[in-house]
Design a protein around this motif. Structure first.
Motif, PDB file in Angstrom:
ATOM      1  N   SER A 129       1.738  11.382  -0.360  1.00  0.00           N
ATOM      2  CA  SER A 129       2.602  10.843   0.267  1.00  0.00           C
ATOM      3  C   SER A 129       2.592  10.798   1.754  1.00  0.00           C
ATOM      4  N   PRO A 130       2.707   9.817   2.490  1.00  0.00           N
ATOM      5  CA  PRO A 130       2.694   9.851   3.991  1.00  0.00           C
ATOM      6  C   PRO A 130       3.874  10.295   4.491  1.00  0.00           C
ATOM      7  N   TYR A 131       4.987  10.963   3.765  1.00  0.00           N
ATOM      8  CA  TYR A 131       6.101  11.592   4.300  1.00  0.00           C
ATOM      9  C   TYR A 131       6.047  13.068   4.345  1.00  0.00           C
ATOM     10  N   GLY A 132       6.675  13.835   5.061  1.00  0.00           N
ATOM     11  CA  GLY A 132       7.012  15.251   4.684  1.00  0.00           C
ATOM     12  C   GLY A 132       5.660  15.873   5.126  1.00  0.00           C
ATOM     13  N   PRO A 133       5.354  17.192   4.939  1.00  0.00           N
ATOM     14  CA  PRO A 133       4.574  17.892   4.932  1.00  0.00           C
ATOM     15  C   PRO A 133       3.331  17.672   4.329  1.00  0.00           C
ATOM     16  N   ALA A 134       1.992  17.661   4.762  1.00  0.00           N
ATOM     17  CA  ALA A 134       0.876  17.362   3.793  1.00  0.00           C
ATOM     18  C   ALA A 134       0.792  18.425   2.617  1.00  0.00           C
ATOM     19  N   GLY A 135       0.372  17.561   1.450  1.00  0.00           N
ATOM     20  CA  GLY A 135       0.338  18.405   0.244  1.00  0.00           C
ATOM     21  C   GLY A 135       1.484  18.649  -0.396  1.00  0.00           C
ATOM     22  N   GLN A 136       2.603  18.219   0.065  1.00  0.00           N
ATOM     23  CA  GLN A 136       3.750  18.423  -0.648  1.00  0.00           C
ATOM     24  C   GLN A 136       4.263  17.420  -1.659  1.00  0.00           C
ATOM     25  N   GLY A 137       3.850  16.258  -1.605  1.00  0.00           N
ATOM     26  CA  GLY A 137       4.356  15.303  -2.425  1.00  0.00           C
ATOM     27  C   GLY A 137       3.266  14.192  -2.729  1.00  0.00           C
ATOM     28  N   VAL A 138       3.207  13.807  -3.981  1.00  0.00           N
ATOM     29  CA  VAL A 138       2.081  12.667  -4.451  1.00  0.00           C
ATOM     30  C   VAL A 138       3.203  11.572  -4.864  1.00  0.00           C
ATOM     31  N   THR A 139       2.512  10.245  -4.959  1.00  0.00           N
ATOM     32  CA  THR A 139       2.942   9.136  -5.815  1.00  0.00           C
ATOM     33  C   THR A 139       1.883   9.011  -6.765  1.00  0.00           C
ATOM     34  N   ILE A 140       2.153   8.798  -8.188  1.00  0.00           N
ATOM     35  CA  ILE A 140       1.246   8.287  -9.124  1.00  0.00           C
ATOM     36  C   ILE A 140       1.748   6.908  -9.702  1.00  0.00           C
ATOM     37  N   ALA A 141       0.920   6.114  -9.377  1.00  0.00           N
ATOM     38  CA  ALA A 141       0.980   4.775  -9.566  1.00  0.00           C
ATOM     39  C   ALA A 141       0.940   4.520 -11.177  1.00  0.00           C
ATOM     40  N   LEU A 142       1.854   3.882 -11.793  1.00  0.00           N
ATOM     41  CA  LEU A 142       2.117   3.448 -13.287  1.00  0.00           C
ATOM     42  C   LEU A 142       1.992   1.976 -13.267  1.00  0.00           C
ATOM     43  N   ASN A 160       0.878  -1.307  -0.014  1.00  0.00           N
ATOM     44  CA  ASN A 160       0.170  -0.106  -0.018  1.00  0.00           C
ATOM     45  C   ASN A 160       1.015   1.130  -0.013  1.00  0.00           C
ATOM     46  N   LEU A 161       1.002   1.828  -1.082  1.00  0.00           N
ATOM     47  CA  LEU A 161       1.898   3.059  -1.240  1.00  0.00           C
ATOM     48  C   LEU A 161       1.422   4.356  -0.500  1.00  0.00           C
ATOM     49  N   SER A 162       0.313   4.312   0.298  1.00  0.00           N
ATOM     50  CA  SER A 162      -0.056   5.346   1.214  1.00  0.00           C
ATOM     51  C   SER A 162       0.089   4.957   2.532  1.00  0.00           C
ATOM     52  N   GLN A 163       0.737   3.778   2.927  1.00  0.00           N
ATOM     53  CA  GLN A 163       1.301   3.351   4.194  1.00  0.00           C
ATOM     54  C   GLN A 163       2.623   3.885   4.706  1.00  0.00           C
ATOM     55  N   LYS A 164       2.853   4.508   5.479  1.00  0.00           N
ATOM     56  CA  LYS A 164       4.157   5.171   5.978  1.00  0.00           C
ATOM     57  C   LYS A 164       4.676   3.769   6.555  1.00  0.00           C
ATOM     58  N   GLY A 165       6.042   3.589   6.175  1.00  0.00           N
ATOM     59  CA  GLY A 165       6.550   2.288   6.748  1.00  0.00           C
ATOM     60  C   GLY A 165       6.001   0.933   6.293  1.00  0.00           C
TER      61      GLY A 165
END
Length: 213
Positions: A145-158, A86-91
């Protein structure tokens, strides 16, 4: 490793080079995310990577002439894969390989021209899109992204976790609008990572024929 490099080279030669591929031979450096964890990278016409229960990032700055680019294409190969996560899960978000695009507002880009990747990741004006091969998500899904400040990063699944060889072409401006709203600023950085530490698994992957347009 020779088999992996051969596969990546075959993809590179099969694709048009009219956009001028970005070389992985110069200007790239590794940034460890853990004192005791590091991937093995080989830099050249392609970037090849082995990750064995580890995680790190290889990154480079983008030339000022390319700050306004709004599209990208590349080819990549995975010979050994992590399991689906799950790419939204930190750790718990291991993935085979990700390609990052780092944007900053155009008016602040000149002042960050010499910044390292840690400085960029810690800047609240930075926006990061990473395109991922891994996880169990549908293609094109935007994942905060579950890392860093909210709204700063995203993952786009390919691509979901698994092996193979594929070519990709993305519209950075359209994806940025979906992820953050508005238009992207200056594209100042690129990075590649592999992440296998949470599942204690192994990755063998390569990326090549990277071109900005």
């Amino acid at each position: 490793m020779r088999k992996l490099l051969t596969a990546a080279m075959a993809i590179t030669l099969a694709l048009p080079a009219s956009a001028g591929p970005i070389s992985f031979a110069n200007g790239w450096q590794e940034q460890r995310l853990s004192l005791f964890s590091s991937n093995d990278y080989t830099f050249g016409q392609n970037l090849s990577m082995t990750s064995n229960g580890s995680v790190s990032i290889a990154w480079t700055r983008v030339n000022r002439a390319d700050w306004s680019k709004r599209g990208a294409s590349w080819s990549w190969t995975v010979e050994k894969s992590v399991p689906p996560t799950n790419l939204s899960q930190k750790g718990g978000d291991d993935r085979n390989i990700s390609l990052y695009f780092v944007f900053v507002p155009e008016d602040v880009a000149p002042g960050l021209e010499g910044a390292n990747i840690r400085s960029l990741l810690g800047n609240d004006q930075v926006r990061i899109m990473q395109y991922a091969w891994g996880g169990n998500h549908s293609r094109g899904q935007v994942i905060q992204s579950p890392y860093g400040p909210a709204g700063q990063g995203v993952t786009i699944a390919l691509r979901q976790a698994g092996t193979g060889s594929h070519s990709e072409s993305v519209d950075l401006a359209a994806d940025y609008a979906r992820a953050f709203g508005g238009q992207p600023g200056a594209l100042v950085g690129l990075a590649v990572s592999g992440d296998s530490d949470d599942t204690d698994s192994m990755i063998r992957a390569a990326i090549g024929n990277l071109a900005l347009r």
